[in-house]
Design a protein around this motif. Structure first.
Motif, PDB file in Angstrom:
ATOM      1  N   LEU A   1     -24.731  16.718  56.783  1.00  0.00           N
ATOM      2  CA  LEU A   1     -24.220  18.004  56.316  1.00  0.00           C
ATOM      3  C   LEU A   1     -23.263  17.807  55.148  1.00  0.00           C
ATOM      4  O   LEU A   1     -23.350  18.497  54.131  1.00  0.00           O
ATOM      5  N   PHE A   2     -22.323  16.839  55.280  1.00  0.00           N
ATOM      6  CA  PHE A   2     -21.372  16.584  54.212  1.00  0.00           C
ATOM      7  C   PHE A   2     -22.101  16.149  52.940  1.00  0.00           C
ATOM      8  O   PHE A   2     -21.774  16.588  51.835  1.00  0.00           O
ATOM      9  N   GLY A   3     -23.110  15.271  53.116  1.00  0.00           N
ATOM     10  CA  GLY A   3     -23.877  14.783  51.971  1.00  0.00           C
ATOM     11  C   GLY A   3     -24.591  15.916  51.257  1.00  0.00           C
ATOM     12  O   GLY A   3     -24.594  15.991  50.015  1.00  0.00           O
ATOM     13  N   GLN A   4     -25.206  16.815  52.024  1.00  0.00           N
ATOM     14  CA  GLN A   4     -25.909  17.948  51.417  1.00  0.00           C
ATOM     15  C   GLN A   4     -24.944  18.853  50.660  1.00  0.00           C
ATOM     16  O   GLN A   4     -25.225  19.295  49.547  1.00  0.00           O
TER      17      GLN A   4
ATOM     18  N   LEU B   1     -23.115  20.647  45.693  1.00  0.00           N
ATOM     19  CA  LEU B   1     -22.037  21.128  44.834  1.00  0.00           C
ATOM     20  C   LEU B   1     -22.051  20.414  43.480  1.00  0.00           C
ATOM     21  O   LEU B   1     -21.911  21.040  42.427  1.00  0.00           O
ATOM     22  N   LEU B   2     -22.257  19.083  43.515  1.00  0.00           N
ATOM     23  CA  LEU B   2     -22.339  18.318  42.275  1.00  0.00           C
ATOM     24  C   LEU B   2     -23.506  18.806  41.403  1.00  0.00           C
ATOM     25  O   LEU B   2     -23.371  18.924  40.182  1.00  0.00           O
TER      26      LEU B   2
ATOM     27  N   PHE C   1     -24.768  21.719  41.381  1.00  0.00           N
ATOM     28  CA  PHE C   1     -24.439  23.044  40.873  1.00  0.00           C
ATOM     29  C   PHE C   1     -23.518  22.947  39.657  1.00  0.00           C
ATOM     30  O   PHE C   1     -23.650  23.712  38.694  1.00  0.00           O
ATOM     31  N   ILE C   2     -22.603  21.966  39.693  1.00  0.00           N
ATOM     32  CA  ILE C   2     -21.643  21.797  38.598  1.00  0.00           C
ATOM     33  C   ILE C   2     -22.254  21.045  37.421  1.00  0.00           C
ATOM     34  O   ILE C   2     -22.014  21.369  36.257  1.00  0.00           O
ATOM     35  N   TYR C   3     -23.078  20.027  37.733  1.00  0.00           N
ATOM     36  CA  TYR C   3     -23.699  19.196  36.698  1.00  0.00           C
ATOM     37  C   TYR C   3     -25.228  19.207  36.841  1.00  0.00           C
ATOM     38  O   TYR C   3     -25.838  18.207  37.217  1.00  0.00           O
ATOM     39  N   PRO C   4     -25.855  20.333  36.570  1.00  0.00           N
ATOM     40  CA  PRO C   4     -27.312  20.456  36.773  1.00  0.00           C
ATOM     41  C   PRO C   4     -28.161  19.395  36.085  1.00  0.00           C
ATOM     42  O   PRO C   4     -29.086  18.860  36.711  1.00  0.00           O
ATOM     43  N   PRO C   5     -27.882  19.048  34.811  1.00  0.00           N
ATOM     44  CA  PRO C   5     -28.763  18.075  34.145  1.00  0.00           C
ATOM     45  C   PRO C   5     -28.831  16.722  34.845  1.00  0.00           C
ATOM     46  O   PRO C   5     -29.864  16.052  34.805  1.00  0.00           O
ATOM     47  N   THR C   6     -27.734  16.339  35.501  1.00  0.00           N
ATOM     48  CA  THR C   6     -27.687  15.036  36.173  1.00  0.00           C
ATOM     49  C   THR C   6     -28.708  14.953  37.296  1.00  0.00           C
ATOM     50  O   THR C   6     -29.324  13.899  37.522  1.00  0.00           O
ATOM     51  N   PHE C   7     -28.903  16.069  38.014  1.00  0.00           N
ATOM     52  CA  PHE C   7     -29.775  16.048  39.184  1.00  0.00           C
ATOM     53  C   PHE C   7     -31.138  16.692  38.928  1.00  0.00           C
ATOM     54  O   PHE C   7     -32.066  16.503  39.721  1.00  0.00           O
ATOM     55  N   ALA C   8     -31.256  17.437  37.833  1.00  0.00           N
ATOM     56  CA  ALA C   8     -32.547  18.051  37.504  1.00  0.00           C
ATOM     57  C   ALA C   8     -33.611  16.996  37.231  1.00  0.00           C
ATOM     58  O   ALA C   8     -34.813  17.262  37.381  1.00  0.00           O
TER      59      ALA C   8
ATOM     60  N   ALA D   1     -30.481  18.644  46.073  1.00  0.00           N
ATOM     61  CA  ALA D   1     -29.712  18.611  44.834  1.00  0.00           C
ATOM     62  C   ALA D   1     -30.588  18.981  43.638  1.00  0.00           C
ATOM     63  O   ALA D   1     -30.150  19.716  42.734  1.00  0.00           O
ATOM     64  N   ALA D   2     -31.820  18.485  43.631  1.00  0.00           N
ATOM     65  CA  ALA D   2     -32.734  18.786  42.522  1.00  0.00           C
ATOM     66  C   ALA D   2     -33.053  20.280  42.470  1.00  0.00           C
ATOM     67  O   ALA D   2     -33.076  20.890  41.391  1.00  0.00           O
ATOM     68  N   VAL D   3     -33.296  20.865  43.635  1.00  0.00           N
ATOM     69  CA  VAL D   3     -33.610  22.299  43.685  1.00  0.00           C
ATOM     70  C   VAL D   3     -32.417  23.126  43.222  1.00  0.00           C
ATOM     71  O   VAL D   3     -32.574  24.085  42.455  1.00  0.00           O
ATOM     72  N   VAL D   4     -31.215  22.752  43.675  1.00  0.00           N
ATOM     73  CA  VAL D   4     -30.006  23.468  43.244  1.00  0.00           C
ATOM     74  C   VAL D   4     -29.837  23.359  41.733  1.00  0.00           C
ATOM     75  O   VAL D   4     -29.530  24.342  41.052  1.00  0.00           O
TER      76      VAL D   4
END
Length: 301
Positions: A2-5, A10-11, A13-20, A194-197
């Motif tokens: 849960l904490f990891g998700q 949150l990361l 959401f703040i830094y979309p290009p990093t996880f996209a 994270a990718a979906v967010v």
């Protein structure tokens, strides 16, 4: 988990290009999760199907009837935009998630039944998920059920089968790997979320609390109706706990993968992303409540 998700969501959401950058790899990440399921499956996992076929049938039918029906009703009731409506129905048409097995154990429910229901519903997903989704969501968009069938086959059934084969050929090595696969699966699911967010940030902001409320209702009603249905069909308390959790918790990773890669609609993946986070909040809460609910054999002592 849960904490990891929450943290990586949150990361993202703040830094979309990093996880996209992980978005194109969502099917492979899901395949890794399913491969892990395959190498941990044993014939004992199917034993419950033959020992208590009625309980397994109730759980599996509940999974593919209750959750899609609730999703359709919520989409109509809240007059959801097309993207979100199909996303809610898509996650509702998915099989049970493996988190349900852990939650059932914590709830002092029939864990063997939970594993059996998850396994059977997952194996049936390539056939039932496209059919149910087409039947309920086709009024919102054109759906290629055949393409979805092939995608679920590739992302779910093939990796599980591959895991079973690898386990049979390299049994000793797989015993060691099977101990680390849960961690690999958790990392894969977190990266999918994270990718979906990351690729759906704008839609998440636009939908706001509405989609969160719909997901909470979807999940909660799944638990409630699953439990009531199990009790009405004369299942004992332990089995009813398992069915309730199995019905309410979804393989939201599959929903996200299908939304982004088959529907090619990142916005439709938002409900799956929110569901992935929320059912890991609600699951432990329900497990704690259920753990205080005595099973039939306990109450008779």
């Amino acid at each position: 988990m849960l904490f990891g998700q929450f943290f990586f969501g949150l990361l993202a959401f703040i830094y979309p290009p990093t996880f996209a950058i992980f978005a194109p790899y969502i099917p492979y990440l899901l395949g890794l999760v399913m491969f892990g399921m395959g190498i941990t499956l044993t014939f004992q996992d199917f034993g419950e199907v033959f020992k208590h076929p009625k309980s397994v049938l109730v759980g599996v039918v509940g999974q593919f009837v209750i959750m899609p029906s609730i999703a359709f009703c919520l989409a109509k009731l809240f007059n959801l935009p097309a993207d979100l409506a199909v996303g809610v129905i898509l996650v509702g048409a998915c099989p049970g998630g493996t988190s349900s097995n852990v939650m059932t154990y914590l709830a002092k429910g029939n864990t063997a039944l939970s594993v059996a229901c998850t396994t059977v519903s997952t194996l049936l997903a390539p056939f039932l998920t496209p059919i149910i989704f087409y039947a309920l969501a086709s009024q919102w968009l054109d759906i290629d059920a055949q393409a979805m069938f092939i995608s679920v086959l590739k992302m779910v059934l093939f990796p599980i089968f591959l895991g079973l084969v690898v386990r049979a050929l390299f049994k000793k090595q797989m015993l060691q790997l099977s101990e680390t696969m849960p961690l690999i699966s958790v990392v894969s699911i977190v990266l999918i979320l994270a990718a979906v967010v990351a690729i759906s940030k704008d839609k998440i902001l636009a939908s706001g609390l509405m989609i969160f409320g719909v997901v909470v209702l979807h999940n909660g009603l799944g638990y409630l109706i699953g439990f009531i249905a199990a009790r009405l069909l004369k299942l004992n308390i332990s089995d009813s706990k398992a069915v309730s959790i199995e019905v309410g918790m979804q393989n939201s990773g599959l929903g996200a993968a299908l939304a982004t890669n088959v529907l090619v609609n990142p916005a439709a993946a938002v409900p799956s992303a929110v569901f992935s986070f929320w059912h890991n909040v609600s699951g432990p809460i329900l497990a704690n409540i259920f753990s205080n609910l005595k099973n039939n054999d306990e109450s008779s002592q």
